[in-house]
Scaffold this active site. Structure first.
Site: not given
Ligand code: GAR
Length: 203
Positions: A91, A108, A110
């Site tokens: 993040m 990345n 998203h």
């Molecule tokens: C995921 O849904 C990813 O797409 C999102 O955070 C989550 C992490 O989940 N990323 C973003 O929003 C980036 N802008 P995880 O830690 O369980 O993989």
């Protein structure tokens, strides 16, 4: 076989989906290093359970500026011999030390169909808008947050009356399949960035 360095901040479910695809022999890759922007990220514990090498950066380091943290990330990833940096729920924005150290090699995921719903709260914003189609994007990261060349997207129809939690888990389900599939295409050297900044996947 490609060597991956994974950046996380939270639960690490995408990290584990990638590692499990490797363990099942579906992804010709290895995870050489996991770096977390949060020392207490749940993903770090899960990474240890899978025997992965990890490192956590402190908030104080990020407080010095993104560049300071990114210089450490880039040098640790280089030392680990990483080919691609994979952001999996990381993040923070990546800055020049990482982008210059790994040109066109930072990926990345998203949780929305870019360019819609950029930023850190994509699922909630899409849910509040009552979207009828939701999905996931995987893209190369560049200096503009969430706007690098799109490698793959997968969409699905949103069920009527879905709760935010249900939408989140539907999106994660798609992410956990799509990320290993895209990384496998990178492992097969089938992903090309074209001069117009679009991405072509070779047959
Ligand atoms: C995921 O849904 C990813 O797409 C999102 O955070 C989550 C992490 O989940 N990323 C973003 O929003 C980036 N802008 P995880 O830690 O369980 O993989």
């Amino acid at each position: 076989m490609i060597k991956l360095g994974v950046l996380i901040s939270g639960t690490g479910s995408n990290l584990i989906a990638i590692q499990e695809a490797i363990e099942r022999g579906e992804l010709d890759a290895s995870i050489e290093l996991v770096i977390s922007s949060r020392p207490n990220a749940k993903g770090l514990t899960r990474a240890h359970e899978h025997g992965l090498k990890t490192m956590a950066l402190s908030k104080e380091l990020y407080d010095l500026g993104a560049q300071a943290a990114d210089e450490i990330i880039a040098s640790q990833m280089m030392e680990a011999g990483v080919d691609f940096i994979v952001m999996a729920g990381y993040m923070r924005k990546v800055t020049q030390p990482i982008l210059q150290g790994f040109p066109n090699r930072v990926i990345n995921i998203h949780p929305a169909l870019l360019p819609s719903f950029q930023g850190a709260h994509a699922i909630e914003e899409a849910w509040l808008k009552g979207v009828k189609v939701a999905g996931v994007s995987i893209h190369f990261a560049n200096e503009v947050y969430d706007q690098g060349p799109i490698i793959a997207q997968r969409a699905f129809d949103v069920p009527e009356g879905v709760t935010l939690e249900e939408l989140e888990s539907l999106i994660h389900e798609v992410e956990h399949k799509l990320y290993p599939e895209v990384l496998q295409k990178l492992a097969e050297d089938r992903v090309r960035i074209m001069p117009d900044n679009t991405v072509r996947i070779l047959d």
